[in-house]
Write a protein that holds these residues in place. Sequence first.
Motif, PDB file in Angstrom:
ATOM      1  N   LEU A  16       0.837  -1.206   0.000  1.00 53.32           N
ATOM      2  CA  LEU A  16       0.000   0.000   0.000  1.00 53.32           C
ATOM      3  C   LEU A  16       0.873   1.258   0.000  1.00 53.32           C
ATOM      4  CD1 LEU A  16      -2.677  -1.144   2.608  1.00 53.32           C
ATOM      5  CD2 LEU A  16      -3.097  -0.766   0.158  1.00 53.32           C
ATOM      6  N   THR A  17       1.915   1.267   0.839  1.00 53.26           N
ATOM      7  CA  THR A  17       2.793   2.435   0.899  1.00 53.26           C
ATOM      8  C   THR A  17       3.507   2.644  -0.427  1.00 53.26           C
ATOM      9  OG1 THR A  17       3.153   2.091   3.274  1.00 53.26           O
ATOM     10  CG2 THR A  17       4.723   3.504   2.133  1.00 53.26           C
ATOM     11  N   LEU A  18       4.024   1.572  -1.012  1.00 54.26           N
ATOM     12  CA  LEU A  18       4.712   1.695  -2.285  1.00 54.26           C
ATOM     13  C   LEU A  18       3.775   2.199  -3.372  1.00 54.26           C
ATOM     14  CD1 LEU A  18       7.194   1.315  -4.063  1.00 54.26           C
ATOM     15  CD2 LEU A  18       6.553  -1.093  -4.330  1.00 54.26           C
ATOM     16  N   ALA A  19       2.561   1.683  -3.399  1.00 54.78           N
ATOM     17  CA  ALA A  19       1.599   2.136  -4.399  1.00 54.78           C
ATOM     18  C   ALA A  19       1.328   3.630  -4.271  1.00 54.78           C
ATOM     19  CB  ALA A  19       0.294   1.349  -4.263  1.00 54.78           C
ATOM     20  N   ALA A  20       1.170   4.107  -3.049  1.00 56.87           N
ATOM     21  CA  ALA A  20       0.922   5.531  -2.830  1.00 56.87           C
ATOM     22  C   ALA A  20       2.111   6.370  -3.256  1.00 56.87           C
ATOM     23  CB  ALA A  20       0.585   5.774  -1.360  1.00 56.87           C
ATOM     24  N   GLU A  21       3.318   5.923  -2.918  1.00 53.49           N
ATOM     25  CA  GLU A  21       4.519   6.659  -3.321  1.00 53.49           C
ATOM     26  C   GLU A  21       4.598   6.783  -4.843  1.00 53.49           C
ATOM     27  OE1 GLU A  21       7.306   7.962  -1.274  1.00 53.49           O
ATOM     28  OE2 GLU A  21       5.574   7.969   0.036  1.00 53.49           O
ATOM     29  N   LEU A  22       4.294   5.716  -5.558  1.00 53.87           N
ATOM     30  CA  LEU A  22       4.324   5.741  -7.019  1.00 53.87           C
ATOM     31  C   LEU A  22       3.233   6.630  -7.583  1.00 53.87           C
ATOM     32  CD1 LEU A  22       5.074   1.949  -7.580  1.00 53.87           C
ATOM     33  CD2 LEU A  22       6.577   3.838  -8.225  1.00 53.87           C
ATOM     34  N   ALA A  23       2.054   6.549  -6.986  1.00 52.56           N
ATOM     35  CA  ALA A  23       0.949   7.377  -7.470  1.00 52.56           C
ATOM     36  C   ALA A  23       1.238   8.863  -7.279  1.00 52.56           C
ATOM     37  CB  ALA A  23      -0.347   6.997  -6.757  1.00 52.56           C
ATOM     38  N   LEU A  24       1.875   9.225  -6.158  1.00 50.36           N
ATOM     39  CA  LEU A  24       2.248  10.621  -5.946  1.00 50.36           C
ATOM     40  C   LEU A  24       3.201  11.112  -7.028  1.00 50.36           C
ATOM     41  CD1 LEU A  24       2.763  10.693  -2.071  1.00 50.36           C
ATOM     42  CD2 LEU A  24       0.975  11.883  -3.350  1.00 50.36           C
ATOM     43  N   ALA A  25       3.988  10.176  -7.576  1.00 54.43           N
ATOM     44  CA  ALA A  25       4.922  10.513  -8.656  1.00 54.43           C
ATOM     45  C   ALA A  25       4.285  10.322 -10.034  1.00 54.43           C
ATOM     46  CB  ALA A  25       6.177   9.655  -8.537  1.00 54.43           C
ATOM     47  N   ARG A  26       2.973  10.179 -10.055  1.00 56.60           N
ATOM     48  CA  ARG A  26       2.196  10.062 -11.297  1.00 56.60           C
ATOM     49  C   ARG A  26       2.590   8.828 -12.118  1.00 56.60           C
ATOM     50  NH1 ARG A  26       2.875  15.479 -10.358  1.00 56.60           N
ATOM     51  NH2 ARG A  26       0.977  16.734 -10.334  1.00 56.60           N
ATOM     52  N   VAL A  27       2.779   7.733 -11.434  1.00 57.47           N
ATOM     53  CA  VAL A  27       3.034   6.451 -12.084  1.00 57.47           C
ATOM     54  C   VAL A  27       1.743   5.639 -12.086  1.00 57.47           C
ATOM     55  CG1 VAL A  27       4.260   4.239 -11.874  1.00 57.47           C
ATOM     56  CG2 VAL A  27       5.481   6.382 -11.497  1.00 57.47           C
ATOM     57  N   ASP A  28       1.437   4.999 -13.203  1.00 56.54           N
ATOM     58  CA  ASP A  28       0.266   4.125 -13.305  1.00 56.54           C
ATOM     59  C   ASP A  28       0.583   2.813 -12.591  1.00 56.54           C
ATOM     60  OD1 ASP A  28      -1.884   2.566 -13.997  1.00 56.54           O
ATOM     61  OD2 ASP A  28      -1.340   2.372 -16.121  1.00 56.54           O
ATOM     62  N   VAL A  29       0.072   2.661 -11.388  1.00 57.87           N
ATOM     63  CA  VAL A  29       0.383   1.506 -10.558  1.00 57.87           C
ATOM     64  C   VAL A  29      -0.903   0.798 -10.163  1.00 57.87           C
ATOM     65  CG1 VAL A  29       0.388   2.961  -8.474  1.00 57.87           C
ATOM     66  CG2 VAL A  29       1.540   0.740  -8.435  1.00 57.87           C
ATOM     67  N   ALA A  30      -0.826  -0.529 -10.036  1.00 55.26           N
ATOM     68  CA  ALA A  30      -1.968  -1.327  -9.593  1.00 55.26           C
ATOM     69  C   ALA A  30      -1.498  -2.359  -8.583  1.00 55.26           C
ATOM     70  CB  ALA A  30      -2.628  -2.024 -10.774  1.00 55.26           C
ATOM     71  N   ILE A  31      -2.412  -2.759  -7.689  1.00 56.69           N
ATOM     72  CA  ILE A  31      -2.133  -3.736  -6.637  1.00 56.69           C
ATOM     73  C   ILE A  31      -2.920  -5.007  -6.926  1.00 56.69           C
ATOM     74  CG2 ILE A  31      -2.312  -4.239  -4.168  1.00 56.69           C
ATOM     75  CD1 ILE A  31      -2.279  -1.199  -3.679  1.00 56.69           C
ATOM     76  N   VAL A  32      -2.291  -6.160  -6.722  1.00 58.78           N
ATOM     77  CA  VAL A  32      -2.983  -7.452  -6.758  1.00 58.78           C
ATOM     78  C   VAL A  32      -2.985  -7.989  -5.331  1.00 58.78           C
ATOM     79  CG1 VAL A  32      -3.004  -9.794  -7.679  1.00 58.78           C
ATOM     80  CG2 VAL A  32      -2.192  -7.896  -9.112  1.00 58.78           C
ATOM     81  N   GLU A  33      -4.176  -8.187  -4.763  1.00 61.11           N
ATOM     82  CA  GLU A  33      -4.296  -8.580  -3.356  1.00 61.11           C
ATOM     83  C   GLU A  33      -5.283  -9.736  -3.227  1.00 61.11           C
ATOM     84  OE1 GLU A  33      -4.616  -9.338   0.493  1.00 61.11           O
ATOM     85  OE2 GLU A  33      -3.003  -8.134  -0.385  1.00 61.11           O
ATOM     86  N   ARG A  34      -4.874 -10.770  -2.511  1.00 55.74           N
ATOM     87  CA  ARG A  34      -5.713 -11.968  -2.404  1.00 55.74           C
ATOM     88  C   ARG A  34      -6.952 -11.764  -1.545  1.00 55.74           C
ATOM     89  NH1 ARG A  34      -2.148 -16.478   0.495  1.00 55.74           N
ATOM     90  NH2 ARG A  34      -0.954 -16.050  -1.405  1.00 55.74           N
ATOM     91  N   ARG A  35      -6.897 -10.841  -0.591  1.00 58.57           N
ATOM     92  CA  ARG A  35      -8.070 -10.597   0.266  1.00 58.57           C
ATOM     93  C   ARG A  35      -9.143  -9.822  -0.497  1.00 58.57           C
ATOM     94  NH1 ARG A  35      -5.482  -7.485   5.143  1.00 58.57           N
ATOM     95  NH2 ARG A  35      -4.009  -6.927   3.486  1.00 58.57           N
ATOM     96  N   LEU A  36     -10.379 -10.177  -0.275  1.00 55.37           N
ATOM     97  CA  LEU A  36     -11.485  -9.471  -0.928  1.00 55.37           C
ATOM     98  C   LEU A  36     -11.724  -8.107  -0.302  1.00 55.37           C
ATOM     99  CD1 LEU A  36     -13.988 -12.435  -1.395  1.00 55.37           C
ATOM    100  CD2 LEU A  36     -12.833 -11.161  -3.211  1.00 55.37           C
ATOM    101  N   THR A  37     -11.395  -7.959   0.982  1.00 56.07           N
ATOM    102  CA  THR A  37     -11.517  -6.681   1.681  1.00 56.07           C
ATOM    103  C   THR A  37     -10.212  -6.433   2.425  1.00 56.07           C
ATOM    104  OG1 THR A  37     -12.344  -7.547   3.787  1.00 56.07           O
ATOM    105  CG2 THR A  37     -13.973  -7.183   2.032  1.00 56.07           C
ATOM    106  N   GLN A  38     -10.125  -5.283   3.089  1.00 58.61           N
ATOM    107  CA  GLN A  38      -8.927  -4.974   3.863  1.00 58.61           C
ATOM    108  C   GLN A  38      -8.968  -5.590   5.253  1.00 58.61           C
ATOM    109  OE1 GLN A  38      -6.815  -3.168   1.828  1.00 58.61           O
ATOM    110  NE2 GLN A  38      -5.223  -3.838   3.256  1.00 58.61           N
ATOM    111  N   ASP A  39     -10.052  -6.343   5.557  1.00 55.30           N
ATOM    112  CA  ASP A  39     -10.162  -6.988   6.865  1.00 55.30           C
ATOM    113  C   ASP A  39      -8.971  -7.897   7.103  1.00 55.30           C
ATOM    114  OD1 ASP A  39     -12.545  -5.708   7.137  1.00 55.30           O
ATOM    115  OD2 ASP A  39     -13.786  -7.460   6.685  1.00 55.30           O
TER     116      ASP A  39
END
Length: 479
Positions: A16-39
Amino acid sequence: MTNHAVVIAGGGPTGLTLAAELALARVDVAIVERRLTQDLAGARAGGLHARTIELFDQRGIAERFLSRGRVMQVAGFALIPLDISDFPTRHHYGLALWQEGIERVLAEWVLELGIPTYRGLDVAGFAQDDDGVDVALSDGRSLRAQYLVGCDGGRSVIRKEAGIDFPGWDASTSFLIAEVSTGAEPPWGVRHDDKGIHGFAKLEDGPRARILSSEQPVRRGEPTLDDLRESLVAVYGTDFDVHDATYLSRFSDATRQAASYRAGRVLLAGDAAHVHSPAGGQGLNLGVHDAVNLGWKLARVVHGTSPQSLLDTYQAERHPITARVLRATMAMTALNRGDERTRALHESVAELLRMDEPRKRYAAMMSGLDVRYELGDGHPLLGRRMPDLEVITERGPQRVFTLLHRARPVLLDLGGGLELASDRVERVVARYEGAWELPVLGAVAAPSAVLIRPDGYVAWVGEGTDAGLREALTKWFGA
């Protein structure tokens, strides 16, 4: 096939932190996460150290965490408390906040930044070529990215598929952690004896308990409730009729570190790159630090403003810092074994750490405030965290961390005489007449200018001239 500049496998704190850092730098980033929610089942990590709070303060979101947790002194070494309340930082404390709360703040930030997440999915495999990586998802779809980053934990599929070695030390002890109901009143609190560390803590939701129980001999694999009962009987003589487990997990002091944090266009961060005992509460924090170090570098390479060789500095900087932490966790595990000889050694170490100088050194290490990247000789600030000074700019008083909210490099010109012909670095002319202090080192000479990287570490220090500035700008931010 869907294209992204960067795909991150794993949506925990590091991802999550890495994705935010990249997005702040205007990089097209996506996350693949096995959990359906953040629970998140169970408590997991228990909080943030001071430098991690500073890193989030550099992005303007520290208050989101502070408002949900409890500020307190959390630094310690082998259960020996280390007070950092006299350290020169605005955040001279840690934060008690369970991992689920930390993840929720980060997930909200990621959502605000518009980062897509492919939920309920795993990375099933990948193939890289000279131009990018094809990422196969567990539902049959594929993603195409310039880079793939494995933030998928200690059993990282990305690390294994990339063929990256994971050398280190096997477990010498294992523990069970559980959230259960009990039929009999347990002895609340922590117990430390020759069998290890054990404890019961009351949970808020009714007559339930969080349990930590050591195991002998070392065990591996998914634990069962019978394993927990057996462990409790060995320690307490009874299993307290534990039942209705909503969380049950096993962890150990196995200590390993990836031989390389990068294989071509595949990188690792967080637990995918290093695992160790949870002693000292370092794991989640280390992953966040990895992400903040990597994010701006990867962004510059993706945008083509820096060569791929910039990514080599990620391992060069983070690997030795983490190796030191791993050895510290091994030392803490050894000091907590609980037999009479080890207890005598523990008492001697505790006596040393009550002395001011050893206390400061170890507290700075455990809180992350003493990190220094090897950027060469020179001023003590070089390679260290930039203090959050309040400087006077043309817009009035401003904190240095506020200047870093956009995750851009800043040239802080405190003499007003530097020329900067680059739109990749923000030049801020300012005045500051107070003291310059660093943890452990104390007061240092006031510089005439500092070049601050997006991660908050000092890349160049001016001492009356601009000598070396052009070289530093080229090295970190492109020709």
